[in-house]
Design an enzyme around this catalytic site. Structure first.
Site, mmCIF file in Angstrom:
data_model
loop_
_atom_site.group_PDB
_atom_site.id
_atom_site.type_symbol
_atom_site.label_atom_id
_atom_site.label_comp_id
_atom_site.label_asym_id
_atom_site.label_seq_id
_atom_site.Cartn_x
_atom_site.Cartn_y
_atom_site.Cartn_z
ATOM 1 N N ASP A 1 -32.164 -10.963 32.323
ATOM 2 C CA ASP A 1 -31.851 -10.470 30.990
ATOM 3 C C ASP A 1 -32.392 -11.436 29.925
ATOM 4 O OD1 ASP A 1 -30.289 -8.366 29.636
ATOM 5 O OD2 ASP A 1 -29.139 -10.052 28.842
ATOM 6 N N GLU B 1 -36.771 -8.941 31.716
ATOM 7 C CA GLU B 1 -36.362 -7.961 30.726
ATOM 8 C C GLU B 1 -36.600 -8.530 29.334
ATOM 9 O OE1 GLU B 1 -33.502 -6.037 27.856
ATOM 10 O OE2 GLU B 1 -33.465 -8.108 28.541
#
Lengths: 650, 650
Positions: B380, B409
């Site tokens: 993330d 990401e």
């Protein structure tokens, strides 16, 4: 010492940087290096970046600020004041105060309380105080006091964003966690003549007036005023060393010379000496020195030919047989490119066991002639010797004599041409000689002046050489010579002609691009004022080059559209547009051509509908032009080209 | 040891080589690395070159021959059999015998005597004898004897050019003066799933059937057969760790949660534990292990979310306050991107004084979950942490577990996206989600698959994510979902959907690309078979990907011309053209479009006038096509795309 792990700014895709810094870029004294890089880091912080630069060997870096351009690309610049090697790299750091202030103001605008944030800011201010010199630290302290005693958030914010305080903090940032580009890049800074020179190649023994006898260097001096009058500033001569007798070539490269044939000056060395000596029929070393001084008195520099090869009579053959290639029977091999043979020349083996003494001897030659006033060496066939040798030789020579210029005479495959430039050659011959159509010229010049090549490869556009009389000149008559002169002198900041070009000499060996009765192999006497010569045009071109700074730059070339296939249009400008030159050339030496040429007015610094004047430096005429498209008509038998200086009416 | 000065072959412009070898390229097990370089030297000698390659750490190099392509460009290749790091570089040497033989034959043809040359050649033959192993040395010796006893030049030449002798000498060259590329370049070789995977993202707590209660991992297992039936092979879940209570967000990201709101799984950590624990409402660590095994039993791998951030209740806050950003009053700062605030999340300070223990802890997390069967980490927001950290973490993790996959990401500026790929991320999210028109898709896919990016950046085309419901899907209805599914699954060898996509869920927050009532903040129960779902199409697409090797490659994409602006046509083929897939997609979700599409027949392995069959894997229909141009008609409300397999009639 901050560990590298904490230096988190990314600096990449640095330009210019040739093969990731393996090779230096090139500039001239007073020139600018614009440095760009992708600079960014994780998160949202603001960044600062500088170009660091210094003359190589200096202990301290100077620095010049970089600015964000777009898409994480940053740019900065520095000026290379002096010749020699320079170094540059990039440093970037986080703009702690700027980032803090930006966040603060966003929150403030959003109506949030920022008391805690203001305390953080004050901490940054106090840290800067310890880094700033006394006077500025006192100024910062005054802000600190105002800030600390402000009674409201708004007042504190007003102090925090005070432009003077912001500037003071910008001037004394915390660079302890700076990131650096991992390479120190280099620039070779040459004298201006590396970029801007007009060369005249003369065959010294052909400069005299007495048939059957080669001219001496003293006689050559008599031609200098005339050559200077044409506007040349570099005088280049094929080798002036003693010419071998064994296997001497005769007229038109005949395998056997006749008595009286002078031999090719590229068969270097006789019992009178080798690369350190002067061919006796030209004169003595003193005469050479005298000639160099005479050139200098006429505002010209001498370019010497440096051809590392020997006639069978060269002293090295006796003194250093270990430097040559041997046959199985122990005899020395002559040069060949099967089935071609060069029996009058012995090549040297640059990777022989005794390579170190051989290499050193070449450096001695360069240094010897440099001590005799030669600063420019035109190097014969560099592509047949190892690149590492050149890199070594040129680096060593320029350590002692940073003013030296090395000009690579290679006409070979493109990648070898380029790598010689990377390895240190200050200038290079080009394929210009064989680029005749608009498409060919546009494509080639774009490669030379608009790609990375411009950083390391300085073309020098010769119209002809003792070995190259292009078919275009053989067939196109006097207009062809004019066309090629204009192109060479205005497309490229370095250009040159080999003597005879100004006389439109075009007699070739049948079917070949070589001169008939080449003076490489025989004695000649020329009438330097013979009818049909184009010396006035050459003088005009060199004068235009001298008077127009735009023509003295290498990488400022821009092509424009002309409807007719035979008409090429291009311009060169100074960065401030104070000097703009536009050339319009009819590339067809036979036919009159008329066409519209299309130049976006803003390129000329004029408004869309604005009138302006084009002043043709060749004919002397002036025309009123306007807008994007204008009409030209060029008769190759009169003047095949316009060389316009743009005159704006304001 | 030969000094470098004598290693005169130039090896430059080596590809692939990312930033001159600063970063590795990427391949998969069994993949090919084609290596190219400019290789040349002074003079006219013939050269030989090889690619040297080995698994990193191996002492000996393997080698693979390079061949001259054109213009001094050479190419060779090697296969990366196993996962892990590999190294490669280039060696080149002068082909002494070949060069000698070429010269000899030229002279011979020109009718010259070559006795001396033959002696030189014989010397080369005898030198090779000392290098060759016994058996071959004896063979060479036999040639030596024939050569030495031959009575005429012609006979000797016949021996010298005997193909067997030439091959023997080529096999045992003198490499003592070889040149090497100055860098050892690296390849990270990943498992195939790095390049070819079909991802299904599920929100575990939303997989159940009981309103008002989050599903457990055991309940999630019940969905696996259905997901597998759709053809997915990677099952990705947002964080499964305990969710914090302090400042928990409510429905639709409300600042204050209501009782019963489950909170965002990205607010990691509670008194039940942090990154090493499982959220109790999902189950235990044993349940997690069971789930991983269940996925594996269904032929799927689990991708875990790795979000390095903490809720205020995370154990680190108590145990390692030194890892966090502090306010002047000593309290920990929550995440913000002014004026946005994330009060439920504390970011970590990766360059704090205790950075080493913080970095090590992250590595421990990866290794912990790897030991629980997780081989894929979807990371993330990597762009908010230092690149050097990722480089360190991924390198360390893959040293022990070369099979690990890290999926970045980041949806941020292009250069940061790219550098994360360079630094080690196995896969990356892309801008695909916002590329809708033919021009946008063509331009972006060309950059991804046809530039240097393909060497280090593996895109994974997600149609949607919990944070991104693109406007195209919001407004285009069911046809839009079909269009994006076909594009993602066939343009890119990696694709994925986030649950709900198959149901054409498109309710958004007004004016934003975010889901209304996002399950990030609330408990949900879905009807996974609700009317209007496009599961059959998704199954068809994944089946097509499984059955067609052409769709499993990343960089074999080619665009073709379609007359209509709304129709995009592209193909993928295996190198031998044994499998060719052509997609034709109507990008307009509202209008029927018909057009001619133009595909050069040779791209499909058929002759110019030849008939062939296109078999649509979506509709199942077959059409006869012929020549360059063929007709298509696509009704988005039926099937907005053809996915043709080319069937040749021979």
């Amino acid at each position: 010492m901050t560990p590298d792990a904490l230096r988190t700014i990314i600096i990449e895709s640095v330009t210019p940087s040739i093969d990731d810094g393996r090779f230096p870029i090139k500039r001239e004294a007073g020139d600018t290096v614009r440095v760009e890089a992708d600079i960014f880091k994780e998160g949202h912080d603001l960044l600062c970046a500088v170009v660091l630069f210094r003359p190589k060997g200096a202990s301290a870096w100077s620095e010049s600020p970089m600015k964000h351009v777009d898409n994480d690309r940053w740019a900065g610049a520095f000026i290379t004041h002096d010749i020699g090697r320079w170094e540059y790299t990039i440093e970037a750091w986080t703009d702690l105060y700027g980032s803090w202030l930006e966040g603060l103001l966003k929150k403030h605008v959003a109506g949030e309380h920022v008391l805690s944030e203001l305390l953080e800011g004050l901490r940054l201010v106090r840290a800067a105080m310890t880094r700033a010199p006394a006077a500025e630290a006192r100024r910062i302290e005054q802000f600190d006091r105002r800030w600390s005693t402000a009674s409201t958030e708004d007042e504190q914010i007003a102090v925090a964003r005070d432009p003077e305080l912001v500037a003071l903090l910008e001037a004394h940032p915390d660079r302890s966690r700076s990131s650096f580009h991992g390479r120190i890049l280099e620039v070779v800074v040459d004298p201006l003549v590396a970029r801007f020179g007009s060369w005249y190649e003369m065959f010294p023994r052909s400069q005299g007036k007495v048939p059957g006898r080669g001219a001496t260097l003293r006689e050559c001096e008599e031609r200098l005023p005339e050559i200077r009058e044409m506007g040349f500033d570099v005088l280049y001569m094929p080798p002036v060393h003693p010419i071998g007798r064994t296997n001497r070539k005769g007229k038109n490269n005949a395998v056997v010379a006749q008595p009286g044939d002078p031999g090719s000056p590229y068969a270097i060395g006789s019992e009178e000496g080798g690369h350190f000596a002067v061919e006796p029929s030209l004169g003595t070393l003193d005469d050479f020195d005298h000639f160099v001084r005479a050139c200098s008195d006429h505002g010209m520099q001498v370019a010497m030919d440096f051809a590392i090869q020997c006639s069978p009579d060269h002293p090295w053959v006796r003194e250093h047989p270990e430097w040559f290639f041997k046959r199985p029977d122990g005899t020395i091999k002559y040069a060949e490119n099967p089935p071609k043979k060069y029996q009058d020349i012995y090549p040297l083996d640059f990777t022989c066991d005794a390579w170190e003494s051989l290499w050193q001897e070449q450096l001695r030659i360069v240094e010897f002639w440099a001590s005799h006033g030669v600063k420019i060496f035109r190097v014969d066939n560099p592509h047949t010797k190892p690149l590492r040798f050149w890199q070594w030789l040129i680096d060593r020579a320029k350590e002692k004599h940073p003013e030296l210029i090395f000009f690579a005479e290679a006409f070979t495959r493109p990648k070898m041409m380029k790598v010689l430039g990377k390895a240190g050659y200050s200038q290079s011959y080009t394929y210009f000689t064989w680029r005749n159509t608009k498409h060919e010229l546009t494509e080639y010049l774009t490669e030379l002046t608009r790609t990375e090549m411009k950083e390391f490869y300085r073309g020098n556009f010769f119209t002809n050489t003792p070995d190259i009389l292009p078919f275009f000149l053989q067939t196109g008559g006097r207009p062809a010579f004019k066309i090629r002169a204009v192109l060479a002198a205005t497309l490229c900041s370095n250009w040159g002609i080999y003597n005879g070009f100004e006389l439109c000499e075009n007699r070739a060996l049948p079917g070949r691009e070589e001169y008939a009765d080449s003076e490489k192999y025989e004695l000649k006497v020329w009438d330097w004022d013979r009818p049909g010569n184009i010396k006035p045009l050459i003088r005009t071109l060199n004068l235009a080059r001298k008077n127009n700074p735009a023509l003295q730059e290498y990488d400022n070339l821009e092509f424009y559209w002309a409807d007719h296939e035979d008409i090429i249009v291009y311009g060169k400008s100074t960065p401030d547009l104070s000097n703009i030159v536009v050339a319009v050339v009819n590339l067809n030496p036979f036919q009159i051509r008329e066409t519209l040429v299309h130049i976006p007015p803003h390129k000329l610094g004029v408004g869309d509908g604005e009138h302006y004047t084009v002043h043709d430096l060749i004919s002397g005429e002036r025309w009123g032009w306007r807008g994007h498209s204008n009409y030209v008509r060029l008769d190759p038998h009169l003047d095949p080209a316009h060389l316009f200086v743009i005159e704006r009416n304001r």
